[in-house]
Design a protein around this motif. Sequence first.
Motif, PDB file in Angstrom:
ATOM      1  N   ILE A  73       0.858  -1.185   0.000  1.00 59.11           N
ATOM      2  CA  ILE A  73       0.000   0.000   0.000  1.00 59.11           C
ATOM      3  C   ILE A  73       0.896   1.237   0.000  1.00 59.11           C
ATOM      4  N   VAL A  74       0.694   2.106  -0.986  1.00 59.47           N
ATOM      5  CA  VAL A  74       1.520   3.314  -1.110  1.00 59.47           C
ATOM      6  C   VAL A  74       0.607   4.540  -1.024  1.00 59.47           C
ATOM      7  N   PRO A  75       0.531   5.181   0.150  1.00 64.02           N
ATOM      8  CA  PRO A  75      -0.265   6.409   0.250  1.00 64.02           C
ATOM      9  C   PRO A  75       0.468   7.551  -0.442  1.00 64.02           C
ATOM     10  N   ALA A  76      -0.259   8.323  -1.236  1.00 59.58           N
ATOM     11  CA  ALA A  76       0.407   9.363  -2.021  1.00 59.58           C
ATOM     12  C   ALA A  76      -0.458  10.610  -2.098  1.00 59.58           C
ATOM     13  N   TYR A  77       0.099  11.716  -1.627  1.00 57.88           N
ATOM     14  CA  TYR A  77      -0.561  13.010  -1.764  1.00 57.88           C
ATOM     15  C   TYR A  77       0.362  13.953  -2.517  1.00 57.88           C
ATOM     16  N   ASN A  78      -0.001  14.260  -3.760  1.00 56.69           N
ATOM     17  CA  ASN A  78       0.818  15.115  -4.631  1.00 56.69           C
ATOM     18  C   ASN A  78       2.266  14.625  -4.692  1.00 56.69           C
ATOM     19  N   GLU A  79       2.421  13.355  -5.096  1.00 53.45           N
ATOM     20  CA  GLU A  79       3.747  12.726  -5.131  1.00 53.45           C
ATOM     21  C   GLU A  79       4.230  12.457  -6.552  1.00 53.45           C
ATOM     22  N   GLU A  80       3.776  13.273  -7.504  1.00 50.84           N
ATOM     23  CA  GLU A  80       4.157  13.088  -8.897  1.00 50.84           C
ATOM     24  C   GLU A  80       5.670  13.121  -9.087  1.00 50.84           C
ATOM     25  N   GLU A  81       6.360  13.959  -8.318  1.00 53.24           N
ATOM     26  CA  GLU A  81       7.801  14.117  -8.492  1.00 53.24           C
ATOM     27  C   GLU A  81       8.603  13.024  -7.793  1.00 53.24           C
ATOM     28  N   ARG A  82       8.180  12.630  -6.580  1.00 55.63           N
ATOM     29  CA  ARG A  82       8.999  11.725  -5.773  1.00 55.63           C
ATOM     30  C   ARG A  82       8.662  10.249  -5.991  1.00 55.63           C
ATOM     31  N   MET A  83       7.452   9.953  -6.431  1.00 53.71           N
ATOM     32  CA  MET A  83       7.002   8.560  -6.459  1.00 53.71           C
ATOM     33  C   MET A  83       7.642   7.685  -7.538  1.00 53.71           C
ATOM     34  N   PRO A  84       8.009   8.209  -8.719  1.00 52.72           N
ATOM     35  CA  PRO A  84       8.568   7.309  -9.744  1.00 52.72           C
ATOM     36  C   PRO A  84       9.759   6.480  -9.281  1.00 52.72           C
ATOM     37  N   SER A  85      10.716   7.088  -8.586  1.00 56.33           N
ATOM     38  CA  SER A  85      11.888   6.321  -8.153  1.00 56.33           C
ATOM     39  C   SER A  85      11.498   5.244  -7.149  1.00 56.33           C
ATOM     40  N   MET A  86      10.512   5.554  -6.289  1.00 59.25           N
ATOM     41  CA  MET A  86      10.066   4.564  -5.314  1.00 59.25           C
ATOM     42  C   MET A  86       9.389   3.390  -6.013  1.00 59.25           C
ATOM     43  N   LEU A  87       8.484   3.688  -6.962  1.00 55.30           N
ATOM     44  CA  LEU A  87       7.780   2.611  -7.664  1.00 55.30           C
ATOM     45  C   LEU A  87       8.731   1.792  -8.523  1.00 55.30           C
ATOM     46  N   ASP A  88       9.706   2.436  -9.148  1.00 58.76           N
ATOM     47  CA  ASP A  88      10.685   1.693  -9.952  1.00 58.76           C
ATOM     48  C   ASP A  88      11.448   0.695  -9.087  1.00 58.76           C
ATOM     49  N   GLU A  89      11.919   1.153  -7.937  1.00 57.24           N
ATOM     50  CA  GLU A  89      12.658   0.280  -7.017  1.00 57.24           C
ATOM     51  C   GLU A  89      11.767  -0.828  -6.484  1.00 57.24           C
ATOM     52  N   CYS A  90      10.565  -0.467  -6.077  1.00 55.76           N
ATOM     53  CA  CYS A  90       9.614  -1.420  -5.519  1.00 55.76           C
ATOM     54  C   CYS A  90       9.251  -2.512  -6.518  1.00 55.76           C
ATOM     55  N   LEU A  91       8.880  -2.104  -7.729  1.00 52.24           N
ATOM     56  CA  LEU A  91       8.414  -3.071  -8.732  1.00 52.24           C
ATOM     57  C   LEU A  91       9.563  -3.925  -9.269  1.00 52.24           C
ATOM     58  N   GLU A  92      10.761  -3.363  -9.357  1.00 53.03           N
ATOM     59  CA  GLU A  92      11.916  -4.171  -9.762  1.00 53.03           C
ATOM     60  C   GLU A  92      12.161  -5.281  -8.738  1.00 53.03           C
ATOM     61  N   TYR A  93      12.104  -4.931  -7.469  1.00 48.79           N
ATOM     62  CA  TYR A  93      12.281  -5.920  -6.397  1.00 48.79           C
ATOM     63  C   TYR A  93      11.197  -7.001  -6.468  1.00 48.79           C
ATOM     64  N   LEU A  94       9.941  -6.580  -6.597  1.00 48.58           N
ATOM     65  CA  LEU A  94       8.834  -7.534  -6.600  1.00 48.58           C
ATOM     66  C   LEU A  94       8.858  -8.426  -7.840  1.00 48.58           C
ATOM     67  N   GLU A  95       9.188  -7.854  -8.994  1.00 50.35           N
ATOM     68  CA  GLU A  95       9.271  -8.653 -10.222  1.00 50.35           C
ATOM     69  C   GLU A  95      10.382  -9.693 -10.118  1.00 50.35           C
ATOM     70  N   ASN A  96      11.506  -9.311  -9.519  1.00 46.19           N
ATOM     71  CA  ASN A  96      12.597 -10.274  -9.337  1.00 46.19           C
ATOM     72  C   ASN A  96      12.178 -11.408  -8.415  1.00 46.19           C
ATOM     73  N   LYS A  97      11.376 -11.091  -7.406  1.00 43.27           N
ATOM     74  CA  LYS A  97      10.895 -12.153  -6.510  1.00 43.27           C
ATOM     75  C   LYS A  97       9.958 -13.112  -7.236  1.00 43.27           C
ATOM     76  N   THR A  98       9.172 -12.604  -8.154  1.00 45.89           N
ATOM     77  CA  THR A  98       8.261 -13.488  -8.900  1.00 45.89           C
ATOM     78  C   THR A  98       9.051 -14.422  -9.817  1.00 45.89           C
ATOM     79  N   LYS A  99      10.186 -13.940 -10.313  1.00 45.90           N
ATOM     80  CA  LYS A  99      10.997 -14.759 -11.212  1.00 45.90           C
ATOM     81  C   LYS A  99      11.792 -15.823 -10.464  1.00 45.90           C
TER      82      LYS A  99
END
Length: 330
Positions: A73-99
């Motif tokens: 769960i990622v709460p976000a209030y006006n996080e257009e600038e900061r959120m991309p790096s967090m989601l990139d790191e998060c999803l890379e980690y999770l995708e690697n775990k699925t593999k």
Amino acid sequence: MAFLEYLQLIAFFGSVIFTVLLISLVIIQKSVTTPLPVIKRHKQEKTFLDPNILKNIEFPSIEDEPSVDLSVIVPAYNEEERMPSMLDECLEYLENKTKSGNFTYEVIVVSDGSSDGTVALALKYSKRYTAEKVRVLELTENRGKGGAVRLGMLSARGRNLLFADADGATTFSDLDKLIEVLGTINSDWKEDAVVIGSRAHLEKEAIATRSAFRTFLMHGFHFLVWLFAVRSLRDTQCGFKLLTRSAAKKLFRIMHVERWAFDVELLYLVERLNIPVREVAVKWQEIEGSKLTPFWSWIQMGVDLFLIWFRYTIGAWQIVDPTTTKAHSE
């Protein structure tokens, strides 16, 4: 009138005034609050958009059986600038775990009434990774971080549920540590367990770089947390907390606080309900762009800490078994 009698008279009237004020405060608090939280959720907040088929689909409920291993769960209030790096790191980690094994996940970005491009950004990730893996819960009005986390939790499918701040301040791969410790407490999602990320080991370094005033505020806040709410944990505010589905269902249905102090109420309830909890050191760094203003935000949280303790103490808020008593919904 003798001086001693004068002091006794002052003490008498002082105690009368204090008693009247205390009774008035109790009456006011019981009249303006409800024993269980009123959870607001508008009709349009009960669905998410699948950007690949342009169709709104109803969110599941935490009352349902889980269908993925982990919900983030990622709460976000006006996080257009900061959120991309967090989601990139998060999803890379999770995708690697699925593999690397039999692992399934979902990420729920909860836009807390954002007025920038937060929703559009999150939908791009949903389109890229599919709505099976990334979903966007768009709140029509700002609830506060606690309110956003709660609605994300109540919409999740995971056996275990993590909430992580959108700024990416915590190294996401440290989730491995939390999962490992969670397994030593309770590996069954049907049982209660909580593991929280902690920055307590970084306190000396933080003091060295902070001003004396901010250090004073930090120690004052920690003292108030210990005095009014949480005694067994050192860092209540790190935005990286992992819960079993059972614990999340139990806690987020009875929590009241929707603003920044919600972490404290969450852990206050963990202690009161005797839910097993552990604190794990994580890598953390300061990220610019915080919505908190140190002085006024900490004053507000100080007031919230007192009210958390006071309302539960006088019974204005109640700790009940949510499986037998439902919170109010709107």
